[in-house]
Design an enzyme around this catalytic site. Structure first.
Site, mmCIF file in Angstrom:
data_model
loop_
_atom_site.group_PDB
_atom_site.id
_atom_site.type_symbol
_atom_site.label_atom_id
_atom_site.label_comp_id
_atom_site.label_asym_id
_atom_site.label_seq_id
_atom_site.Cartn_x
_atom_site.Cartn_y
_atom_site.Cartn_z
ATOM 1 N N ILE A 1 19.984 9.416 -15.723
ATOM 2 C CA ILE A 1 18.729 8.806 -16.133
ATOM 3 C C ILE A 1 18.171 7.986 -14.974
ATOM 4 O O ILE A 1 18.902 7.520 -14.102
ATOM 5 C CB ILE A 1 18.910 7.925 -17.382
ATOM 6 C CG1 ILE A 1 19.903 6.795 -17.112
ATOM 7 C CG2 ILE A 1 19.382 8.770 -18.547
ATOM 8 C CD1 ILE A 1 20.077 5.854 -18.279
ATOM 9 N N CYS A 2 16.857 7.830 -14.982
ATOM 10 C CA CYS A 2 16.164 7.143 -13.895
ATOM 11 C C CYS A 2 15.652 5.796 -14.394
ATOM 12 O O CYS A 2 14.699 5.741 -15.168
ATOM 13 C CB CYS A 2 15.016 8.004 -13.383
ATOM 14 S SG CYS A 2 14.046 7.243 -12.072
ATOM 15 N N LEU A 3 16.301 4.726 -13.967
ATOM 16 C CA LEU A 3 15.875 3.369 -14.288
ATOM 17 C C LEU A 3 16.042 2.496 -13.044
ATOM 18 O O LEU A 3 16.617 2.931 -12.049
ATOM 19 C CB LEU A 3 16.705 2.793 -15.447
ATOM 20 C CG LEU A 3 16.486 3.412 -16.829
ATOM 21 C CD1 LEU A 3 17.481 2.837 -17.820
ATOM 22 C CD2 LEU A 3 15.065 3.168 -17.311
#
Length: 281
Positions: A94-96
């Site tokens: 995931i991209c955070l």
């Protein structure tokens, strides 16, 4: 912690990882749990409780993996969910702001605990256009939340619900409040907002890799401006044409009218003819 004897505690990265594992174990939370695998200190598994009502994730308990880079904590870890959530794709990074996709926004002072609190808080945000994110209806997310408690990780060999029940008991044994909500650090919230702004500023791409055509609402102001300019210039066209024509036309002649010249020419010709006849006779 059976993995501690396999690594040198003098290594700064190993020392940091062991410290975080000890803190999470000795200061448990009723909202999440995380620990390294017995076979790999750099791979952790976490169990996370969904945000409270009115979130559609309320009652859900989700499991996932954390992979720490060799340069941790100078570089951020990567996260992926193994339990279906309806918010993140299964088994995809995931991209955070706290993930490996944003090294520029990561701060070494943050840790696994901070990252888990942030992920839990950001679950209710939109996943549109986010790497590893997805959109699902509220009904689907509620259904997945109900099914998540019985999900069992093959590596951990425990259902999600059982893991979190043990966490609640551990919190109560230490005299803590199992219902206490932990807050995301403000600097992490600001970094996440900056990431959203950058994502929204980037042009979306179609499946074929090309940028889509601009929406009508986006190009309408340009059309209106052109139309206004055209309308403003049209009344000036006749005036400009008349001005050019006036410049090209010869200036008007001043003096005797043309019909008087013709009359004089006629009289002269008549006198010449009369004199010529008298000369011949």
């Amino acid at each position: 912690m059976s993995t501690s004897g396999q690594f040198s505690s003098k290594n700064p990265t190993i020392k940091r990882i062991l410290k975080e594992a000890s803190e999470i174990a000795n200061q448990p939370s009723a909202d999440y749990y995380a620990a390294p695998l017995e076979t790999d200190l750099f791979e952790w598994h976490f169990t996370l409780r969904g945000p409270p009502s009115p979130s559609p994730f309320e009652g859900g308990i989700y499991h996932g993996r954390i992979v720490l880079p060799p340069a941790y904590p100078l570089k951020p870890p990567s996260f992926r969910f193994l339990t279906p959530t309806g918010r993140f794709e299964v088994n995809r990074e995931i991209c955070l702001s706290i993930s490996g996709h944003h090294e520029e926004s990561w701060q070494p002072a943050w840790g696994i605990r901070t990252a888990l609190i942030a992920i839990r808080s950001f679950m209710d945000t939109s996943g549109h256009g986010q790497l590893g994110g997805m959109e699902a209806s509220e009904e689907v997310r509620k259904r997945m939340a109900g099914q998540s408690t019985s999900w069992k990780c093959p590596a951990c060999s425990k259902p999600n619900g059982e893991i979190m029940n043990e966490q609640e008991e551990a919190v109560k044994e230490q005299g803590g409040d199992a219902k206490k909500e932990e807050v995301v650090p403000e600097e992490l919230r600001l970094a996440y907002r900056d990431d959203l702004g950058k994502s929204n500023g980037k042009a979306a791409q179609t499946p074929n890799g090309k940028a889509p055509e601009p929406a009508a609402a986006e190009i309408q102001p340009t059309r209106t401006t052109v139309t206004a300019q055209t309308t403003t210039q049209q009344p000036q066209a006749p005036a400009q044409a008349a001005q050019v024509q006036a410049q090209r036309a010869p200036p008007p002649q001043e003096g005797i009218p043309a019909w008087i010249d013709k009359a004089i020419y006629g009289v002269v010709i008549a006198l010449v003819i009369l004199v010529w006849r008298r000369f011949l006779s």
